[in-house]
Design a protein around this motif. Structure first.
Motif, PDB file in Angstrom:
ATOM      1  N   LEU A  75       0.913  -1.288  -0.034  1.00  0.00           N
ATOM      2  CA  LEU A  75      -0.017   0.017  -0.089  1.00  0.00           C
ATOM      3  C   LEU A  75       0.584   1.128  -0.044  1.00  0.00           C
ATOM      4  N   ILE A  76       2.052   1.296   0.618  1.00  0.00           N
ATOM      5  CA  ILE A  76       2.683   2.201   0.949  1.00  0.00           C
ATOM      6  C   ILE A  76       4.226   2.155   0.511  1.00  0.00           C
ATOM      7  N   GLU A  77       4.711   0.910   0.768  1.00  0.00           N
ATOM      8  CA  GLU A  77       6.173   0.780   0.932  1.00  0.00           C
ATOM      9  C   GLU A  77       6.579   0.389  -0.556  1.00  0.00           C
ATOM     10  N   ALA A  78       7.827   0.443  -0.868  1.00  0.00           N
ATOM     11  CA  ALA A  78       8.231  -0.089  -2.274  1.00  0.00           C
ATOM     12  C   ALA A  78       8.103  -1.520  -2.125  1.00  0.00           C
ATOM     13  N   PRO A  79       8.006  -2.617  -3.191  1.00  0.00           N
ATOM     14  CA  PRO A  79       8.208  -3.739  -3.211  1.00  0.00           C
ATOM     15  C   PRO A  79       9.513  -4.329  -2.937  1.00  0.00           C
ATOM     16  N   ARG A  80       9.604  -5.398  -2.046  1.00  0.00           N
ATOM     17  CA  ARG A  80      10.771  -5.804  -1.525  1.00  0.00           C
ATOM     18  C   ARG A  80      10.796  -7.549  -1.593  1.00  0.00           C
ATOM     19  N   SER A  81      11.417  -7.954  -2.491  1.00  0.00           N
ATOM     20  CA  SER A  81      11.523  -9.580  -2.674  1.00  0.00           C
ATOM     21  C   SER A  81      12.153 -10.313  -1.638  1.00  0.00           C
ATOM     22  N   ALA A  82      11.788 -11.487  -1.441  1.00  0.00           N
ATOM     23  CA  ALA A  82      12.766 -12.604  -0.758  1.00  0.00           C
ATOM     24  C   ALA A  82      13.320 -13.548  -1.998  1.00  0.00           C
ATOM     25  N   ARG A  83      13.979 -13.035  -2.859  1.00  0.00           N
ATOM     26  CA  ARG A  83      14.649 -13.925  -3.725  1.00  0.00           C
ATOM     27  C   ARG A  83      15.775 -14.468  -3.356  1.00  0.00           C
ATOM     28  N   ALA A 108      -7.323  -9.482  -8.485  1.00  0.00           N
ATOM     29  CA  ALA A 108      -7.633 -10.579  -7.211  1.00  0.00           C
ATOM     30  C   ALA A 108      -8.479 -10.040  -6.511  1.00  0.00           C
ATOM     31  N   VAL A 109      -8.674  -8.745  -6.142  1.00  0.00           N
ATOM     32  CA  VAL A 109      -9.813  -8.327  -5.339  1.00  0.00           C
ATOM     33  C   VAL A 109     -11.364  -8.349  -5.624  1.00  0.00           C
ATOM     34  N   ASN A 133      -3.512  -7.679  -0.824  1.00  0.00           N
ATOM     35  CA  ASN A 133      -4.831  -7.947  -1.564  1.00  0.00           C
ATOM     36  C   ASN A 133      -5.931  -7.978  -0.230  1.00  0.00           C
ATOM     37  N   ILE A 134      -5.723  -8.575   0.675  1.00  0.00           N
ATOM     38  CA  ILE A 134      -6.797  -8.542   1.633  1.00  0.00           C
ATOM     39  C   ILE A 134      -7.018  -7.436   2.242  1.00  0.00           C
ATOM     40  N   ALA A 135      -6.282  -6.210   2.244  1.00  0.00           N
ATOM     41  CA  ALA A 135      -6.820  -5.143   2.937  1.00  0.00           C
ATOM     42  C   ALA A 135      -7.317  -4.004   1.805  1.00  0.00           C
ATOM     43  N   LEU A 136      -6.933  -4.448   0.490  1.00  0.00           N
ATOM     44  CA  LEU A 136      -7.947  -3.910  -0.506  1.00  0.00           C
ATOM     45  C   LEU A 136      -9.335  -4.418  -0.627  1.00  0.00           C
ATOM     46  N   LEU A 137      -9.416  -5.776  -0.347  1.00  0.00           N
ATOM     47  CA  LEU A 137     -10.465  -6.469  -0.258  1.00  0.00           C
ATOM     48  C   LEU A 137     -11.547  -5.756   0.708  1.00  0.00           C
ATOM     49  N   LEU A 138     -10.956  -5.748   2.042  1.00  0.00           N
ATOM     50  CA  LEU A 138     -11.776  -5.376   3.062  1.00  0.00           C
ATOM     51  C   LEU A 138     -12.203  -3.780   3.070  1.00  0.00           C
ATOM     52  N   ARG A 139     -11.368  -3.072   2.632  1.00  0.00           N
ATOM     53  CA  ARG A 139     -11.883  -1.659   2.281  1.00  0.00           C
ATOM     54  C   ARG A 139     -12.637  -1.197   1.405  1.00  0.00           C
ATOM     55  N   THR A 140     -12.539  -2.182   0.043  1.00  0.00           N
ATOM     56  CA  THR A 140     -13.292  -1.844  -0.962  1.00  0.00           C
ATOM     57  C   THR A 140     -14.753  -2.758  -0.909  1.00  0.00           C
ATOM     58  N   HIS A 141     -14.843  -3.987  -0.392  1.00  0.00           N
ATOM     59  CA  HIS A 141     -15.961  -4.814  -0.367  1.00  0.00           C
ATOM     60  C   HIS A 141     -16.062  -5.313   1.284  1.00  0.00           C
ATOM     61  N   VAL A 171       4.303  -9.262   7.360  1.00  0.00           N
ATOM     62  CA  VAL A 171       3.654  -8.121   8.032  1.00  0.00           C
ATOM     63  C   VAL A 171       4.634  -6.924   7.709  1.00  0.00           C
ATOM     64  N   TRP A 172       5.736  -7.194   7.861  1.00  0.00           N
ATOM     65  CA  TRP A 172       6.991  -6.110   7.508  1.00  0.00           C
ATOM     66  C   TRP A 172       6.899  -5.464   6.233  1.00  0.00           C
ATOM     67  N   HIS A 173       6.317  -6.330   4.961  1.00  0.00           N
ATOM     68  CA  HIS A 173       6.323  -6.145   3.746  1.00  0.00           C
ATOM     69  C   HIS A 173       5.303  -5.108   3.487  1.00  0.00           C
ATOM     70  N   ASP A 174       4.243  -5.254   4.200  1.00  0.00           N
ATOM     71  CA  ASP A 174       3.189  -4.277   4.215  1.00  0.00           C
ATOM     72  C   ASP A 174       2.371  -4.223   5.553  1.00  0.00           C
ATOM     73  N   PRO A 175       2.859  -3.355   6.649  1.00  0.00           N
ATOM     74  CA  PRO A 175       2.259  -3.442   7.842  1.00  0.00           C
ATOM     75  C   PRO A 175       1.220  -2.568   7.786  1.00  0.00           C
ATOM     76  N   GLU A 176       0.850  -1.585   7.019  1.00  0.00           N
ATOM     77  CA  GLU A 176      -0.647  -1.069   6.961  1.00  0.00           C
ATOM     78  C   GLU A 176      -1.673  -1.953   6.640  1.00  0.00           C
ATOM     79  N   ALA A 177      -1.247  -2.875   5.596  1.00  0.00           N
ATOM     80  CA  ALA A 177      -2.168  -3.781   5.241  1.00  0.00           C
ATOM     81  C   ALA A 177      -2.620  -4.782   6.582  1.00  0.00           C
TER      82      ALA A 177
END
Length: 327
Positions: A75-83, A108-109, A133-141, A171-177
């Motif tokens: 939602l806010i952070e830049a993407p940070r992978s775990a490759r 997905a939503v 995805n789950i945060a967007l779902l809960l806020r949108t629908h 959780v660290w990847h998207d704490p707001e979500a």
């Protein structure tokens, strides 16, 4: 199963080695009715997640489960992978062929809303990834919560973290979500690092799976071999060929909840910048402390936090399930 019927399950994932192990289990367990899979950026980029998910479903012999592409960044952070953990392709660089399947033509939503509301019985939602995805779902629908039985998410930690000393990766990847998830208003189980790291498949079992001629079973063995049980050990070290189930343990907890010991505790996500960002603050105190006495009590969501797991039970459950020949 619930009342003799399979549990309707939707997985939201960032496939990922251990997400793949979870998908293999969900497809083959007779008590799980896998209704859809949604994909989000996390272990690798979202397009790689979609590709990996479709490949795993093919290898598992899954029916035509709808798969949708979701958020490509938090939602806010830049993407940070775990490759560095999951390989450049997110699947241990096993060189798997491109899938013949394709994702559905909705996001997905949209797919989450459609499948949750269409299910004849309340759905168990299992996020094994960052929770965008789950945060967007809960806020949108928000109306979807009326047909969600429970959310069992792999994320967080009551103790030490892995992305930081106190924060778990998802959780660290998207704490707001993650903070939005905790306000869902439905029962939530947190399958965090406190149990995540404990469920390890012995090396002899991993070798047996790898020797199988059945594609899904063999893939499970190859993936487990990429997840050495001891942090820092090499996947090709013959002395360290046991493999951690990781995310798949959350699906074991759906199929067999009695193998997971939970405590209902207040949980909040640290959103402030700095070394605690992304921490799941789990309040295990038996009574209020000075902070509440002097500053007043704050309402925090109550979450069923996994703190102990029957390792032998879940290892047996996983092996018995993935060695099935598919439906």
């Amino acid at each position: 199963m619930t009342n003799g019927q399979p549990i309707p399950v939707i997985i939201d994932c960032d496939t990922g080695v251990d997400d793949a192990l979870a998908l293999l289990f969900a497809v083959r367990h007779p008590g799980i009715d896998l209704r859809a899979v949604t994909c989000v950026a996390g272990n690798t980029d979202v397009d790689g997640v979609v590709r990996n998910t479709l490949t795993v479903l093919e290898r598992a012999g899954a029916p035509d489960v709808p798969v949708a592409r979701g958020a490509e960044r938090p939602l806010i952070e830049a993407p940070r992978s775990a490759r560095h953990v999951h390989g450049h392709d997110g699947m241990g660089d096993l060189g798997l062929p491109a899938p013949g399947r394709a994702p559905v033509d909705v996001d997905a939503v949209t797919l989450l809303r459609r499948e949750i509301l269409a299910s004849p019985r309340p759905v168990t939602l299992v996020p094994t990834a960052p929770l965008t995805n789950i945060a967007l779902l809960l806020r949108t629908h928000p109306e979807v919560t009326r047909n969600i039985e429970r959310i069992v998410f792999m994320g967080g930690a009551a103790g030490a973290g892995n992305a930081t000393p106190v924060a778990e990766f998802n959780v660290w990847h998207d704490p707001e979500a993650a903070a939005i998830l905790l306000t869902a208003g439905v029962p939530i189980t947190m399958y965090g690092l406190d149990v995540f790291t404990r469920v390890v498949v012995p090396g002899a079992d991993v070798r047996r799976l790898r020797a199988s001629t059945e594609p899904g079973t063999r893939l499970a063995g190859e993936l487990l071999a990429h997840r050495p049980a001891t942090p820092g050990s090499r996947p090709d070290d013959p002395a360290e060929d046991a493999g951690g189930l990781g995310d798949a343990g959350a699906l074991c907890a759906v199929a067999d909840p009695d193998g997971l010991t939970t405590h209902r505790l207040p949980v909040e996500v640290s959103l402030a910048p700095g070394p605690t960002r992304g921490q799941t603050v789990v309040d295990r105190r038996p009574r209020a402390g000075e902070s509440e006495i002097h500053e007043g009590t704050r309402e925090q969501p109550l979450v069923d936090v996994g703190l102990a797991v029957d390792v032998e039970r879940y290892v047996k459950l996983y092996l018995t399930t993935v060695e099935r020949s598919g439906r």
